[in-house]
Design an enzyme around this catalytic site. Structure first.
Site, mmCIF file in Angstrom:
data_model
loop_
_atom_site.group_PDB
_atom_site.id
_atom_site.type_symbol
_atom_site.label_atom_id
_atom_site.label_comp_id
_atom_site.label_asym_id
_atom_site.label_seq_id
_atom_site.Cartn_x
_atom_site.Cartn_y
_atom_site.Cartn_z
ATOM 1 N N GLN A 222 -23.654 -3.421 -6.717
ATOM 2 C CA GLN A 222 -23.839 -2.389 -5.856
ATOM 3 C C GLN A 222 -24.878 -3.017 -4.621
ATOM 4 O OE1 GLN A 222 -20.694 -0.801 -6.372
ATOM 5 N NE2 GLN A 222 -21.732 0.462 -5.092
ATOM 6 N N HIS B 168 -24.181 -4.829 -1.470
ATOM 7 C CA HIS B 168 -23.418 -4.114 -0.096
ATOM 8 C C HIS B 168 -24.516 -4.403 0.756
ATOM 9 C CE1 HIS B 168 -20.467 -1.027 -0.723
ATOM 10 N NE2 HIS B 168 -20.792 -0.861 -2.010
ATOM 11 N N GLU C 119 -27.215 8.223 -4.507
ATOM 12 C CA GLU C 119 -25.883 8.340 -4.410
ATOM 13 C C GLU C 119 -25.181 8.044 -5.568
ATOM 14 O OE1 GLU C 119 -22.618 6.131 -1.238
ATOM 15 O OE2 GLU C 119 -24.633 4.978 -1.862
ATOM 16 N N HIS C 120 -24.949 7.140 -6.163
ATOM 17 C CA HIS C 120 -24.294 6.681 -7.404
ATOM 18 C C HIS C 120 -25.111 6.703 -8.690
ATOM 19 C CE1 HIS C 120 -22.455 4.241 -4.386
ATOM 20 N NE2 HIS C 120 -21.372 5.093 -4.527
ATOM 21 N N ASP D 163 -15.435 3.505 -5.717
ATOM 22 C CA ASP D 163 -15.723 2.960 -4.280
ATOM 23 C C ASP D 163 -14.224 2.643 -3.945
ATOM 24 O OD1 ASP D 163 -18.290 3.322 -3.937
ATOM 25 O OD2 ASP D 163 -18.714 1.005 -4.053
ATOM 26 N N HIS E 266 -26.912 46.824 20.010
ATOM 27 C CA HIS E 266 -26.176 46.812 18.806
ATOM 28 C C HIS E 266 -25.725 48.376 18.475
ATOM 29 C CE1 HIS E 266 -27.677 42.601 18.631
ATOM 30 N NE2 HIS E 266 -26.883 42.611 17.541
#
Length: 429
Positions: free
Chosen positions: A250, A253, A318-319, A352, A411
């Protein structure tokens, strides 16, 4: 008490670089707002060395591009899209319209209404992110979005054929070869040649993520997505080769992608460091993954699984990949994560690319308050109400007093009018 055996860059260093990104993105958005297509063309040439008569691909061009893609690649894309579609359909089935009578004569309900138009960004740059087509375009179509447009940048001056094929197979109504902040802005605010959308989605680099942040409010977004993050939680039953492989897998990336190991085993931590060094000697993307690991990688040694949960929830990555004797312990106890990958048999790459869960997930701690992109993100849950005359009198009398309590006399007048009118009608009947 948790001990950091390795730390990445400090928050202060990260914030300094982010300030520069904000300034650049703000300028690009202003240019596209003011001069539309002219700005988009100049930016496409400047950043992607891309000139085109039209950024939008014609039906004929798309057909020719799809024909150029190997049959095996098309079959692989179709397999992945079938998995994503199936899971998205099951998710949509879980979202029900409701209508209930909460008091005699009071009908309340909600409808799940698809957003009318969505712009999907499919990243290119260093890698052709074919899978992002499934995650954003296909999921929007399953939700029922009528108009789905999609942008992807050229790669080294060429149209990414496999990505365009995936965009087409996913159901995009319009496909544009356009990247970066200029693509996000054009979809959000519109230009002479691109009709604006109601929502923009998809992952991207730091500039694309910042563009979404600055455009939010003018259009909806899926979530704020920064550089991809991966956490591996491991105990003594894990092996260093797998831990190192999944962290570096990862980290490739991008050079700012954080990766972390939380472990109860000091020996595993030490072996993982050695294994990372070994793999960086042979990994084809080591020039990227190595920088990411050196600058943003961390190793946290904990005394127990309970402490591992605490530290993992603080990171809110995230993961989160769990390589422990009992992975389900973390499914039961963790609360802050984008997606969990439980056991050595699965991994983040499956999520992914192919397994069916969505890969557009929260980063930078956003997992504390949101999940990732899914079919429900494209649906607006909108409420409605109906009353019989008799019910309007009952609710109106309470409402009148509560409005006056807060000083909202206009109201109160709305409630009083109904009480007066429908009470009279009720008495007559």
């Amino acid at each position: 008490m948790a001990t950091y055996l390795k730390s990445g860059k400090s928050d202060v260093e990260i914030q300094e670089s982010q300030a520069k990104v904000q300034e650049i993105v703000s300028g690009i958005i202003k240019d596209v707002e003011q001069i539309g297509d002219k700005a988009v063309r100049a930016l496409a040439e400047k950043f992607d060395n891309w000139k085109a008569e039209n950024f939008r691909l014609s039906d004929t061009e798309i057909t020719e591009i799809v024909k150029s893609v190997p049959e095996q690649t098309i079959n692989d894309i179709k397999f992945a899209q079938a998995q994503v579609r199936n899971f998205a359909e099951k998710q949509k089935e879980s979202m029900k319209d409701i209508e209930v009578e909460t008091l005699p004569g009071v009908i309340l309900g909600h409808k799940n209404i698809p957003v009318n138009s969505v712009g999907c960004y499919i990243p290119g740059g260093r890698y052709p992110m074919v899978a992002s087509s499934h995650m954003s375009i296909l999921t929007a179509k399953v939700a029922g979005v009528k108009r789905v447009i999609a942008c992807t940048p050229p790669i080294k001056g060429e149209i990414p054929a496999a990505t365009v094929t995936a965009m087409y197979l996913a159901g995009a109504n319009e496909i544009y070869i356009l990247g970066g902040v200029q693509a996000m802005t054009a979809m959000a605010v519109g230009t002479e040649s691109i009709r604006p959308v109601d929502m923009i989605v998809g992952p991207g680099n730091a500039f694309v993520a910042e563009a979404k942040r600055q455009l939010f409010g003018r259009v909806g977004i899926d979530l704020f997505a920064g550089p991809t993050e991966t956490l591996v939680i491991a105990d003594e039953t894990a092996d260093a080769e797998m831990v190192a492989t999944d962290l570096l897998g990862q980290a490739e990336h991008g050079p700012t992608s954080p990766s972390a190991l939380i472990t109860t085993s000091k020996s595993l931590a030490e072996e993982t460091v050695k294994e990372i060094e070994r793999q960086l000697e042979i990994l084809p993307t080591a020039d990227i993954a190595g920088v990411a690991w050196n600058d943003y990688g961390s190793i946290i040694l904990v005394n127990s699984l309970e402490e591992a949960v605490t530290e993992a929830d603080k990171l809110a990555y995230e993961h989160v990949e769990v390589l422990t004797e009992d992975p389900n312990y973390f499914l039961k106890n963790m609360t802050n994560f984008g997606a969990l990958f439980l056991g050595p048999e699965t991994n983040v790459a499956y999520g992914d690319k192919v397994i069916g869960t969505n890969h557009t997930l929260p980063t930078k701690g956003a997992a504390r308050f949101t999940g990732g992109l899914w079919v429900g993100k494209y649906l607006k849950t909108c409420t409605y109400q109906k009353c019989t005359p008799e019910a309007s009198v009952v609710v109106g009398e309470y409402g009148s007093r509560l409005c006056e309590l807060e000083g909202f006399m206009g109201h109160k007048a709305q409630a009083d009018l109904r009480v007066k009118r429908y009470k009279k009608d009720t008495v007559k009947n």
